[in-house]
Design an enzyme around this catalytic site. Structure first.
Site, PDB file in Angstrom:
ATOM      1  N   GLN A 125      33.155  24.533  28.106  1.00  0.00           N
ATOM      2  CA  GLN A 125      32.809  25.328  26.923  1.00  0.00           C
ATOM      3  C   GLN A 125      33.900  26.336  26.619  1.00  0.00           C
ATOM      4  OE1 GLN A 125      29.772  28.608  26.867  1.00  0.00           O
ATOM      5  NE2 GLN A 125      28.654  27.175  25.568  1.00  0.00           N
ATOM      6  N   GLY A 126      34.418  26.314  25.403  1.00  0.00           N
ATOM      7  CA  GLY A 126      35.436  27.271  24.968  1.00  0.00           C
ATOM      8  C   GLY A 126      34.857  28.272  23.992  1.00  0.00           C
ATOM      9  N   SER A 128      33.813  31.961  25.257  1.00  0.00           N
ATOM     10  CA  SER A 128      34.164  33.329  25.662  1.00  0.00           C
ATOM     11  C   SER A 128      35.666  33.574  25.598  1.00  0.00           C
ATOM     12  CB  SER A 128      33.674  33.601  27.087  1.00  0.00           C
ATOM     13  OG  SER A 128      32.276  33.578  27.152  1.00  0.00           O
ATOM     14  N   GLU A 243      20.624  24.938  25.336  1.00  0.00           N
ATOM     15  CA  GLU A 243      20.782  25.469  26.696  1.00  0.00           C
ATOM     16  C   GLU A 243      19.541  26.248  27.121  1.00  0.00           C
ATOM     17  OE1 GLU A 243      23.812  28.358  29.226  1.00  0.00           O
ATOM     18  OE2 GLU A 243      23.653  28.596  27.061  1.00  0.00           O
ATOM     19  N   GLU A 366      22.237  43.428  28.514  1.00  0.00           N
ATOM     20  CA  GLU A 366      22.266  44.292  27.332  1.00  0.00           C
ATOM     21  C   GLU A 366      22.276  43.460  26.045  1.00  0.00           C
ATOM     22  OE1 GLU A 366      23.529  46.402  30.848  1.00  0.00           O
ATOM     23  OE2 GLU A 366      24.265  44.547  29.953  1.00  0.00           O
TER      24      GLU A 366
END
Length: 383
Positions: A125-126, A128, A243, A366
Site C-alpha cells: 500500500q502506497g 502514508s 479493510e 486521535e
C-alpha cells in the site's frame, strides 16, 4: 443477527476444522522479508488449490461467495488451528482485490484478481507519507498526466513489503491546485517500474518489513487508474472500508484465544488464587465480550447489505484497547520473561510488540476519534 448455527454452517465448520488440522504448516512464518514473502505465496497457493481462497469474493471473480457467518467461522477456526498470519498477503486479499471488484475495469479485474487469489501477485500500500500518515488527505506525492501516462514523483513511507511485492495501491495528488481530499488519484503501480527506489526500515526488534519508497518520474499507464483521475479519495475510502469490514474478526478471535490461554497460565502458576488477578481476568473477559458484541452488530448490518463505514473506527479503537489490556495483563502474570527478545520462541512477546504497532497502524487513536466525532456522532468540528 441470528447466531444460531445452521446444519450447513456446522458442516462447514467441521470440514474447515478437518482441513486446517491436516494442512496448517508446522513451521512458523519466517520474519525475514524475502523468506516471509515466499512463505506467503506458497501458503496462498495451497489455499487457492484447496478452494479456500477469496471466501467472501463473488463467484464470478474466483471467490466462493460465502456468507458473513461463514466468514466468522473461518476466522474462528483459522485462529484456533494456528493458521499463519496474513503477512504480505493482507493488502492484496483485503484491499486491492475487493477494490478492483467494486471499482476496477474489466481489464483490471482480468489482469489481477486471479493472480491475487493464487498467490502469484503480492501487493503493498502506497498511502502514508512522511508528513501524511494518519492524516492521509495531506499527502503530496505528485502524479502528472502526460498523454496516456501518469508521471509520479515523491515519497511514501511505512510501506509494508514494498521490496517483496509486485504491485502497489498508490494514492497520489494529480491536481496541484487541490488541497486535502480533493484532486487525488488511486492507481495500480507495478513495483518493478523504472524510477522506483526502495529503502527498508529496520525496526528496534531487528525486522525490516517496512520500507520507504521514492518515485522519480515513474511512468504508469492511465489505464491503471482505479475509479477516476482526481476521484481517488472515494476509491481510497472504499479500500479502507473493505479493510475495516470483517478484518477485525480475526483479531477478535486471536485476542479471545490468547485470553483463555492466559487464564490457564494463571491457574498453572498459582496466580489464580489471588483475588486481584481473578478480578482483572474477569474484567478482560468482559472487555472481549463487548468487543465480540460490537463486531457481531457490525456484521449484522453488513449481512443486510449495508457497506462498511466510519463505525470501523470504533471497532479499531476498541480492538486495540482490548488487545493492549490483555497483553499488559500477561506481563503482570508471566513477568518480565514475556518480553524475551527471542520472538521465535516467545509468542506473547511478539504479540505485545505487534499490539503496540497496531495502535498506530491504520490511523492513530486521535485520528480515529476525529472520524468517529465527525462521521458517526456528527459533532461540529473543533476550531
Amino acid at each position: 443477527m441470528d447466531l444460531t448455527w445452521s446444519p450447513e454452517e456446522l458442516a462447514f465448520r467441521e470440514a474447515l476444522r478437518t482441513w486446517l488440522a491436516a494442512n496448517v504448516p508446522a513451521e512458523r512464518r519466517p520474519h525475514d522479508p524475502a523468506a516471509g514473502a515466499a512463505f506467503d505465496r506458497a501458503w496462498q497457493r495451497v489455499l487457492f488449490d484447496a478452494g479456500w481462497a477469496g471466501l467472501n469474493w463473488p463467484r464470478e471473480y474466483g471467490g466462493r461467495g460465502l456468507s458473513i457467518l461463514q466468514q466468522v467461522i473461518w476466522y474462528e477456526e483459522y485462529v484456533r488451528a494456528g493458521g499463519p498470519p496474513m503477512g504480505f498477503r493482507f493488502v492484496a486479499q483485503n484491499h486491492a482485490g475487493p477494490t478492483l471488484i467494486a471499482l476496477g475495469t474489466d481489464d483490471q479485474k482480468a489482469g489481477h484478481l486471479q493472480r491475487i487469489l493464487s498467490g502469484e501477485a503480492l501487493w503493498c500500500q502506497g498511502f502514508s507519507e512522511p508528513n501524511a500518515g494518519s492524516d492521509l488527505a495531506s499527502l503530496r506525492t505528485r502524479g502528472v498526466v502526460d498523454g496516456d501516462e501518469l508521471v509520479v514523483t515523491g515519497q511514501k513511507t511505512w510501506t509494508t513489503g514494498a521490496d517483496q511485492t509486485d504491485f502497489q495501491e498508490l494514492l497520489v495528488r494529480t491536481d496541484p491546485e487541490s488541497s486535502r481530499h480533493k484532486g487525488l488519484t488511486w492507481v495500480i503501480c507495478p513495483m518493478a517500474s523504472k524510477g522506483i527506489e526502495i529503502q527498508p526500515i529496520r525496526k528496534m526488534n531487528g525486522r525490516a518489513e517496512f520500507c520507504s519508497v521514492f518515485y522519480d518520474e515513474v511512468r504508469i499507464p492511465l489505464s491503471n487508474v482505479v475509479g477516476q483521475v482526481n476521484g481517488g479519495w472515494a476509491t481510497a475510502m472504499a479500500t479502507l472500508g473493505f479493510e475495516r469490514g470483517t478484518s477485525f474478526i480475526g483479531e477478535m478471535a486471536e485476542i479471545t484465544l490468547r485470553l483463555e490461554e492466559l487464564i490457564e497460565i494463571a491457574k498453572a502458576s498459582g496466580d489464580w488464587k489471588d483475588d486481584e488477578v481473578r478480578r482483572k481476568l474477569a474484567d478482560r473477559r468482559a472487555e472481549v465480550a463487548a468487543l465480540r458484541a460490537l463486531n457481531y452488530a457490525n456484521l449484522s448490518r453488513y449481512a443486510r447489505g449495508e457497506p462498511p463505514g466510519a463505525e470501523g473506527s470504533i471497532t479499531k479503537l476498541l480492538t486495540n484497547d482490548v488487545a493492549r489490556s490483555v497483553h499488559e495483563l500477561a506481563t503482570e502474570i508471566a513477568g518480565a520473561d514475556i518480553l524475551d527478545g527471542d520472538l521465535e520462541r516467545n509468542r506473547w512477546g511478539d504479540l505485545l510488540q505487534h499490539g503496540m504497532v497496531m495502535t498506530i497502524g491504520g490511523g492513530t487513536p486521535e485520528i480515529q476519534r476525529e472520524i468517529i466525532a465527525d462521521r458517526v456522532l456528527e459533532l461540529p468540528r473543533s476550531r
